[in-house]
Design a protein around this motif. Structure first.
Motif, PDB file in Angstrom:
ATOM      1  N   ARG A  35      72.641  52.024  46.401  1.00 49.30           N
ATOM      2  CA  ARG A  35      72.140  52.860  45.058  1.00 49.30           C
ATOM      3  C   ARG A  35      71.725  54.177  45.300  1.00 49.30           C
ATOM      4  NH1 ARG A  35      69.540  48.311  40.968  1.00 49.30           N
ATOM      5  NH2 ARG A  35      71.248  46.512  41.458  1.00 49.30           N
ATOM      6  N   GLU A  39      69.528  56.312  44.605  1.00 46.38           N
ATOM      7  CA  GLU A  39      68.332  56.482  43.637  1.00 46.38           C
ATOM      8  C   GLU A  39      67.954  57.789  43.497  1.00 46.38           C
ATOM      9  OE1 GLU A  39      66.618  54.077  41.809  1.00 46.38           O
ATOM     10  OE2 GLU A  39      67.409  52.111  42.824  1.00 46.38           O
ATOM     11  N   ILE A  99      59.293  50.334  50.811  1.00 46.96           N
ATOM     12  CA  ILE A  99      60.648  49.486  50.641  1.00 46.96           C
ATOM     13  C   ILE A  99      60.865  49.061  49.188  1.00 46.96           C
ATOM     14  CG2 ILE A  99      60.859  48.923  53.110  1.00 46.96           C
ATOM     15  CD1 ILE A  99      59.528  46.121  52.485  1.00 46.96           C
ATOM     16  N   PHE A 100      60.023  49.407  48.275  1.00 48.06           N
ATOM     17  CA  PHE A 100      60.303  49.009  46.878  1.00 48.06           C
ATOM     18  C   PHE A 100      61.472  49.608  46.305  1.00 48.06           C
ATOM     19  CE2 PHE A 100      59.845  49.764  42.398  1.00 48.06           C
ATOM     20  CZ  PHE A 100      59.598  48.549  41.994  1.00 48.06           C
ATOM     21  N   ARG A 101      61.791  50.741  46.480  1.00 51.96           N
ATOM     22  CA  ARG A 101      63.038  51.657  45.921  1.00 51.96           C
ATOM     23  C   ARG A 101      63.776  52.412  47.143  1.00 51.96           C
ATOM     24  NH1 ARG A 101      64.457  51.607  40.919  1.00 51.96           N
ATOM     25  NH2 ARG A 101      62.399  51.256  40.031  1.00 51.96           N
ATOM     26  N   CYS A 102      64.715  51.452  47.573  1.00 54.83           N
ATOM     27  CA  CYS A 102      65.328  52.247  48.556  1.00 54.83           C
ATOM     28  C   CYS A 102      66.708  52.595  48.321  1.00 54.83           C
ATOM     29  CB  CYS A 102      65.492  51.228  49.875  1.00 54.83           C
ATOM     30  SG  CYS A 102      64.160  50.123  50.250  1.00 54.83           S
ATOM     31  N   PHE A 154      69.571  48.670  50.669  1.00 57.31           N
ATOM     32  CA  PHE A 154      68.670  47.309  50.501  1.00 57.31           C
ATOM     33  C   PHE A 154      69.609  46.013  50.602  1.00 57.31           C
ATOM     34  CE2 PHE A 154      69.163  46.818  46.074  1.00 57.31           C
ATOM     35  CZ  PHE A 154      69.700  47.595  45.499  1.00 57.31           C
ATOM     36  N   GLN A 167      70.350  42.319  48.699  1.00 56.76           N
ATOM     37  CA  GLN A 167      69.874  41.408  47.746  1.00 56.76           C
ATOM     38  C   GLN A 167      70.403  39.896  47.867  1.00 56.76           C
ATOM     39  OE1 GLN A 167      72.641  43.291  44.725  1.00 56.76           O
ATOM     40  NE2 GLN A 167      70.792  43.942  43.595  1.00 56.76           N
ATOM     41  N   GLU A 212      58.845  45.751  38.763  1.00 56.70           N
ATOM     42  CA  GLU A 212      60.008  44.577  39.012  1.00 56.70           C
ATOM     43  C   GLU A 212      60.150  44.094  40.566  1.00 56.70           C
ATOM     44  OE1 GLU A 212      63.725  44.892  37.008  1.00 56.70           O
ATOM     45  OE2 GLU A 212      64.729  43.687  38.593  1.00 56.70           O
ATOM     46  N   LEU A 213      59.875  42.588  40.602  1.00 52.17           N
ATOM     47  CA  LEU A 213      60.219  41.894  41.807  1.00 52.17           C
ATOM     48  C   LEU A 213      61.672  41.387  42.093  1.00 52.17           C
ATOM     49  CD1 LEU A 213      59.030  40.878  44.404  1.00 52.17           C
ATOM     50  CD2 LEU A 213      57.953  39.089  43.238  1.00 52.17           C
ATOM     51  N   PHE A 214      61.825  40.531  40.895  1.00 48.16           N
ATOM     52  CA  PHE A 214      63.131  39.920  40.960  1.00 48.16           C
ATOM     53  C   PHE A 214      63.591  39.566  39.319  1.00 48.16           C
ATOM     54  CE2 PHE A 214      61.178  37.151  44.263  1.00 48.16           C
ATOM     55  CZ  PHE A 214      61.401  38.017  44.989  1.00 48.16           C
ATOM     56  N   GLY A 215      64.797  39.381  39.246  1.00 45.95           N
ATOM     57  CA  GLY A 215      65.480  39.459  37.619  1.00 45.95           C
ATOM     58  C   GLY A 215      66.148  38.154  37.388  1.00 45.95           C
ATOM     59  N   SER A 252      68.545  36.947  40.529  1.00 50.28           N
ATOM     60  CA  SER A 252      68.819  38.080  41.329  1.00 50.28           C
ATOM     61  C   SER A 252      67.645  38.519  42.222  1.00 50.28           C
ATOM     62  CB  SER A 252      69.144  39.246  40.519  1.00 50.28           C
ATOM     63  OG  SER A 252      69.916  40.322  41.167  1.00 50.28           O
ATOM     64  N   PHE A 253      67.750  38.366  43.486  1.00 49.00           N
ATOM     65  CA  PHE A 253      66.340  38.810  44.111  1.00 49.00           C
ATOM     66  C   PHE A 253      66.712  39.763  45.128  1.00 49.00           C
ATOM     67  CE2 PHE A 253      64.501  34.343  43.680  1.00 49.00           C
ATOM     68  CZ  PHE A 253      65.651  33.644  43.260  1.00 49.00           C
ATOM     69  N   GLY A 254      65.713  40.880  45.392  1.00 52.63           N
ATOM     70  CA  GLY A 254      65.727  42.055  46.322  1.00 52.63           C
ATOM     71  C   GLY A 254      64.925  41.344  47.664  1.00 52.63           C
ATOM     72  N   ARG A 281      62.176  43.557  48.234  1.00 52.86           N
ATOM     73  CA  ARG A 281      60.873  43.604  47.520  1.00 52.86           C
ATOM     74  C   ARG A 281      60.111  42.150  47.749  1.00 52.86           C
ATOM     75  NH1 ARG A 281      62.615  46.434  42.016  1.00 52.86           N
ATOM     76  NH2 ARG A 281      63.368  48.264  42.930  1.00 52.86           N
TER      77      ARG A 281
HETATM   78  P1  ATP Z   1      64.650  48.705  38.842  1.00 55.36           P
HETATM   79  O1  ATP Z   1      64.727  48.667  37.572  1.00 55.36           O
HETATM   80  O2  ATP Z   1      63.431  48.438  39.713  1.00 55.36           O
HETATM   81  O3  ATP Z   1      65.412  49.964  39.260  1.00 55.36           O
HETATM   82  P2  ATP Z   1      66.878  46.975  38.500  1.00 55.36           P
HETATM   83  O4  ATP Z   1      66.515  46.235  37.090  1.00 55.36           O
HETATM   84  O5  ATP Z   1      67.918  47.929  38.349  1.00 55.36           O
HETATM   85  O6  ATP Z   1      65.545  47.288  39.464  1.00 55.36           O
HETATM   86  P3  ATP Z   1      68.807  44.869  39.574  1.00 55.36           P
HETATM   87  O7  ATP Z   1      69.816  45.618  39.187  1.00 55.36           O
HETATM   88  O8  ATP Z   1      68.366  43.709  38.541  1.00 55.36           O
HETATM   89  O9  ATP Z   1      67.475  45.881  39.545  1.00 55.36           O
HETATM   90  O10 ATP Z   1      68.778  44.211  40.964  1.00 55.36           O
HETATM   91  C1  ATP Z   1      68.227  43.065  41.398  1.00 55.36           C
HETATM   92  C2  ATP Z   1      67.174  43.228  42.431  1.00 55.36           C
HETATM   93  O11 ATP Z   1      67.583  43.899  43.451  1.00 55.36           O
HETATM   94  C3  ATP Z   1      65.943  43.671  41.813  1.00 55.36           C
HETATM   95  O12 ATP Z   1      65.059  42.604  41.142  1.00 55.36           O
HETATM   96  C4  ATP Z   1      65.300  44.161  42.910  1.00 55.36           C
HETATM   97  O13 ATP Z   1      64.515  43.181  43.709  1.00 55.36           O
HETATM   98  C5  ATP Z   1      66.285  44.708  43.804  1.00 55.36           C
HETATM   99  N1  ATP Z   1      66.626  46.091  43.759  1.00 55.36           N
HETATM  100  C6  ATP Z   1      67.317  46.789  42.838  1.00 55.36           C
HETATM  101  N2  ATP Z   1      67.123  48.191  43.137  1.00 55.36           N
HETATM  102  C7  ATP Z   1      66.534  48.302  44.505  1.00 55.36           C
HETATM  103  C8  ATP Z   1      66.099  49.286  45.292  1.00 55.36           C
HETATM  104  N3  ATP Z   1      66.561  50.670  44.859  1.00 55.36           N
HETATM  105  N4  ATP Z   1      65.550  48.994  46.448  1.00 55.36           N
HETATM  106  C9  ATP Z   1      65.008  47.672  46.681  1.00 55.36           C
HETATM  107  N5  ATP Z   1      65.362  46.644  45.980  1.00 55.36           N
HETATM  108  C10 ATP Z   1      66.027  46.745  44.881  1.00 55.36           C
END
Ligand code: ATP
Length: 442
Positions: free
Chosen positions: A183, A185, A192-195, A198, A200, A267-270, A309-311, A314
């Motif tokens: 992505r 971003e 490594i939280f927002r890369c 990454f 999934q 957010e960790l997972f969704g 859905s798991f990162g 994260r």
């Molecule tokens: P955020 O709101 O933090 O951008 P998102 O809701 O867009 O996340 P999802 O599209 O639901 O994320 O993606 C599923 C999972 O992938 C997330 O719960 C997260 O663990 C992981 N993830 C999403 N974007 C990133 C990112 N840029 N870097 C690392 N992990 C990510």
């Protein structure tokens, strides 16, 4: 003050990750590439343990799950049908003065028009599509456009028909994939939280519409179970019911699992209920063998989908932060990573008490290290420095046990095992070492 402490913790974690070879900045020798990270030997091992444990729980131990390893590059019609070409965008604003870009929805709501970096004025928000676009083949026209996948889910939906035709699964069943996602971003941040690149781990679980709530609750429990099982600190995990107006374009209900990171609760997972949005858009259906709605056997239906859905990155960060411990009870602060043995990158480290005593070295290498290494793989050998230094290093990488061969070993075939968390030591027969480790792996 609290904020300073939190920043300090994050700095310590980032520095430990680099120093001990878990994670490095991507392309570091050329000044780095924002939003990319490289995992070193120990980081890779921890990632491996996270992914293996996930695959075992959600895929290989079950009869209703089918794995898939889809190509990252897919026909761009996939992304048109999924809604990503039109709608996978974040609102972006640009500073008129320093030209830096920010995500409009992440700015302080009271200071929406002021640049957080230089106090310049921000322009009006515009939608920025986060998919990386590239060309396939030699022609640079619109027909050759491809995207790096921004989620692994679409690789699953695109193989729904193949999987049904090959394995004839009965509803409910799931498909799962672990793989890279990309992505672009606007503001990659927080380590490594927002890369931008990454990994999934995703499941699409196909159900009859009437059953969606039951399976939504079921997977919510399964996700909690897995987090606890790998050692994520559950007192820091919170479930957030996402408000209707904040739902993603495909979702009818979403619960976000949030984690208390040092930089905030995020957010960790969704877990999402995607309805039958994706299968409908890809024009896919399923021949049900149960008389579902019309009472006819062999009715064509479009299954509904629950998506956990798991990162991976994260999960790594949450696990690392959960394990990070500082013990101030001694003269010096002792830092250790309290990983569960089954998750620790290294299970045990073998050492001779002194490295200049050939009889100790030979015993340690041949009779202790070699058999354990061939049985468990994740065993280290260290004869550098003194014992105290070796313990400190193994503590910092989260090795549960240090095994020391000393002079008594030569006569009693026993070794000293030192426990990472308590620092206590016990004597164990060399012939019992494998059993000692195995008993503590689950
Ligand atoms: P955020 O709101 O933090 O951008 P998102 O809701 O867009 O996340 P999802 O599209 O639901 O994320 O993606 C599923 C999972 O992938 C997330 O719960 C997260 O663990 C992981 N993830 C999403 N974007 C990133 C990112 N840029 N870097 C690392 N992990 C990510």
């Amino acid at each position: 003050m609290a904020k300073e402490k939190e920043n300090e913790l994050m700095e310590k974690v980032v520095s430990l990750c680099k120093r001990r070879g878990f994670i490095f900045q991507g392309s570091e020798i050329y000044g780095g590439l924002a939003g990319t990270f490289d995992y070193g030997d120990l980081g890779g091992e921890l990632l491996h343990n996270i992914k293996n444990s996930w695959w075992k729980k959600f895929v290989s131990s079950r009869r209703d799950m089918y794995g898939i390893r889809a190509a990252i590059l897919m026909n761009s019609k996939v992304w048109e049908a999924s809604g990503h070409v039109a709608g996978f965008a974040d609102p972006m604003v640009e500073c008129n003065k320093c030209k830096r870009r920010f995500r409009a929805d992440q700015l302080d709501p009271n200071l929406q028009e002021i640049c957080p970096e230089c106090n310049g004025t921000l322009g009006t928000p515009r939608q920025f599509n986060m998919m990386f676009k590239t060309q396939i083949g030699a022609m640079e026209d619109s027909s050759s456009t491809v995207y790096l996948r921004p989620e692994t889910a679409q690789g699953i939906f695109s193989n729904f028909k193949n999987t049904v035709d090959a394995y004839h699964p009965k509803l409910p069943f799931g498909m799962a994939q672990i793989g890279k996602a990309f992505r672009n971003e606007i503001t990659p941040r927080d380590f490594i939280f927002r890369c931008r690149e990454f990994e999934q781990m995703e499941i699409e679980y196909f159900v009859r519409e009437a059953d969606w709530q039951k399976y939504f609750e079921y997977f919510k429990d399964q996700m909690n179970e897995w987090m606890e099982d790998i050692g994520i600190d559950m007192s820091k995990v919170h479930e957030l019911e996402v408000a209707k107006e904040d739902l993603a374009h495909y979702s009818k209900r979403t619960v976000d699992f949030e984690f208390d990171y040092p930089f905030g609760k995020k957010e960790l997972f969704g877990l999402a209920y995607r309805g039958n949005f994706d299968l409908t858009n890809h024009k896919l259906e399923y021949v049900d063998d149960l008389p579902a709605q019309t009472g006819e056997i062999g009715e064509k239906i479009i299954p509904h989908v629950i998506e956990p859905s798991f990162g991976v990155d994260r999960a790594f960060l949450a696990l690392f932060l959960s394990a990070y411990t500082e013990d101030d009870s001694g003269e010096e602060t002792r830092v250790f990573l309290k990983f569960k043995p089954k998750m620790a990158p290294i299970l045990a480290c073998v050492s001779p008490l002194l490295k200049n005593k050939p009889e100790l070295v030979e015993y340690a290498e041949m009779k202790v290290f070699a058999p354990l290494k061939s049985e468990f793989g994740r065993i280290a050998y260290d004869d550098n420095g003194n014992i105290g230094k070796r313990y400190r290093k193994q503590d910092e990488i989260g090795t549960p046990w240090c095994i020391v061969v000393d002079f008594d070993t030569l006569t009693d075939d026993s070794v000293t095992i030192r426990d990472r968390d308590t620092g206590t030591q016990e004597r164990v027969k060399v012939s019992d070492l494998s059993k000692f480790i195995k008993e503590r792996l689950d």
